[in-house]
Design an enzyme around this catalytic site. Structure first.
Site, PDB file in Angstrom:
ATOM      1  N   SER A 179      26.060 -29.834 -10.452  1.00 56.55           N
ATOM      2  CA  SER A 179      24.621 -29.702 -10.245  1.00 56.55           C
ATOM      3  C   SER A 179      23.769 -30.595 -11.126  1.00 56.55           C
ATOM      4  CB  SER A 179      24.199 -28.241 -10.457  1.00 56.55           C
ATOM      5  OG  SER A 179      24.516 -27.809 -11.761  1.00 56.55           O
ATOM      6  N   HIS A 207      25.915 -26.730  -3.799  1.00 55.05           N
ATOM      7  CA  HIS A 207      25.197 -27.970  -3.499  1.00 55.05           C
ATOM      8  C   HIS A 207      25.898 -28.810  -2.436  1.00 55.05           C
ATOM      9  CE1 HIS A 207      22.146 -27.654  -6.680  1.00 55.05           C
ATOM     10  NE2 HIS A 207      23.107 -27.065  -7.393  1.00 55.05           N
ATOM     11  N   LYS A 238      19.610 -23.335  -1.194  1.00 55.09           N
ATOM     12  CA  LYS A 238      19.468 -24.783  -1.383  1.00 55.09           C
ATOM     13  C   LYS A 238      19.268 -25.455  -0.026  1.00 55.09           C
ATOM     14  CE  LYS A 238      21.584 -24.568  -5.882  1.00 55.09           C
ATOM     15  NZ  LYS A 238      21.406 -23.105  -6.009  1.00 55.09           N
TER      16      LYS A 238
END
Length: 385
Positions: A179, A207, A238
């Protein structure tokens, strides 16, 4: 006395350029927002596909809001489980090619819930040094022996496992996309190590979900490794533009978590309106691939321009682009200078990254325009040269 001690610690943070404070956006629409009465350009969110404002996703949330209300009212094992929770879990299991999925209120709680349920004092957890804080915290809370290998040093990972054969369970844990650096773990190598040492492999695809793979199914998709990875963790907050975490795995693992994972058992469940929004976000991801194609066009444009300007952006393979700066005061100063020119990219400092490895964590969205990225690159060039 206690107040004085707290004030002294805060003053020490300020002296080291590690003090943090909150900013409140007055309005936001995609990459644009109003801060202190002034329009600014955002390059710092994780809403990679802009789905939080997609009309279909918003409409799905509104539909469920009218029928179920704002909150769920309870934990899943009491009365906080609805048909929408079940439908989303079925959709996520199919999406990740696993037998079942289980929702958590946040991604942080998902990681803590996985590790504290599956590991104990007789077990070993081995993780990459740059794993997310939620993984580190979950490992510590589990009571297991925790060993950390240098970032992507899989030889050291294997060495740790080789010397830990006496442990009852051995768990290997990694982010897929890291990240703070944006690079990707060598998942094929980790699967080979996991099988060699009869270990459990847990991957945090927060992610990667919605971003990586030909259809956005995550970091495992193009490698076809879903069946060989035991547990896949992901988030809805996300690329899917919603809120919450999830675990996808074979039925036995999910059943075990339902019965032993305290963050699942004792936390109020996700609001049904969030579940319905996430269901629709997954549909949009499948039916509107041009959004993801636009994201990657923007990412490639940004990487090319930043490299052309001589910036150190590491080895990113994702929409996370770190501008490596080193000293904390340098990162804070550059972040403030960018904000004065209408661009928000917060300085990332210890403990999010090691001391003296501060950076600006630039993130790209499908909602950015080409001229937004050109403006960013030009502004950085002017400030740094």
């Amino acid at each position: 006395m206690l107040t004085t001690l707290l004030l002294e610690e805060l003053q020490e943070l300020q002296a080291k350029n590690l003090y943090r404070s909150l900013r409140s956006l007055e309005w936001a629409e995609g990459p644009r927002a109003i801060l202190n009465g002034r329009e600014i350009l955002l390059f710092c969110g994780n809403d990679y596909l802009g789905l939080s404002k997609h009309p279909r996703v918003v409409k799905a949330a509104q539909w469920a809001l009218e029928r179920y209300g704002v909150g769920s009212g309870s934990a899943r094992l009491i009365s906080g489980s609805t048909a929408l929770h079940q439908r989303l879990e079925e959709k996520l299991a199919e999406f990740k090619k696993k037998e079942k999925a289980l929702l958590f209120t946040t991604g942080y709680l998902a990681n803590v819930g996985i590790l504290t349920a599956l590991a104990g004092s007789n077990d070993l957890i081995v993780m990459d040094k740059l794993c997310h804080a939620s993984i580190i915290d979950g490992a510590r809370l589990s009571g297991a022996t925790l060993r950390v290998f240098p970032h992507k040093n899989y030889g050291k990972c294997e060495q740790i496992l080789r010397s830990g054969l006496h442990y009852k369970k051995k768990l290997i844990v990694t982010d897929t996309v890291f990240s703070m650096d944006g690079d990707v773990a060598d998942l094929k190598r980790l699967v080979e190590i996991k099988e060699k040492y009869d270990s459990l492999l847990i991957v945090d695809d927060a992610h990667g979900t919605g971003v990586l793979g030909d259809q956005g199914r995550g970091a495992l998709e193009n490698l076809h490794l879903e069946a060989r990875v035991d547990i896949i963790m992901g988030t809805l907050s996300k690329a899917l533009g919603c809120l919450g975490g999830f675990v996808a795995a074979d039925k036995v693992w999910i059943d075990y978590l339902i019965n032993f994972s305290r963050p699942f058992i004792f936390a109020t469940s996700l609001p049904p309106m969030i579940c319905n929004a996430a269901i629709e976000a997954l549909q949009v991801l499948e039916e509107e691939p041009d959004i993801r194609h636009k994201l990657w066009a923007n990412v490639n444009q940004a990487i090319n321009l930043l490299k052309k300007n001589g910036l150190d952006i590491g080895s990113t393979e994702s929409p996370i682009i770190p501008i490596q700066l080193g000293p904390e005061d340098t990162a804070v100063r550059l972040s403030n200078e960018l904000l004065s020119r209408g661009i928000l990219i917060p300085a990332i400092r210890y403990p999010a990254v090691p001391k003296h490895h501060a950076r600006l964590r630039l993130t790209i969205s499908a909602t950015h325009k080409a001229h937004d990225i050109e403006h960013l690159a030009g502004t950085l060039r002017d400030l740094l040269h």
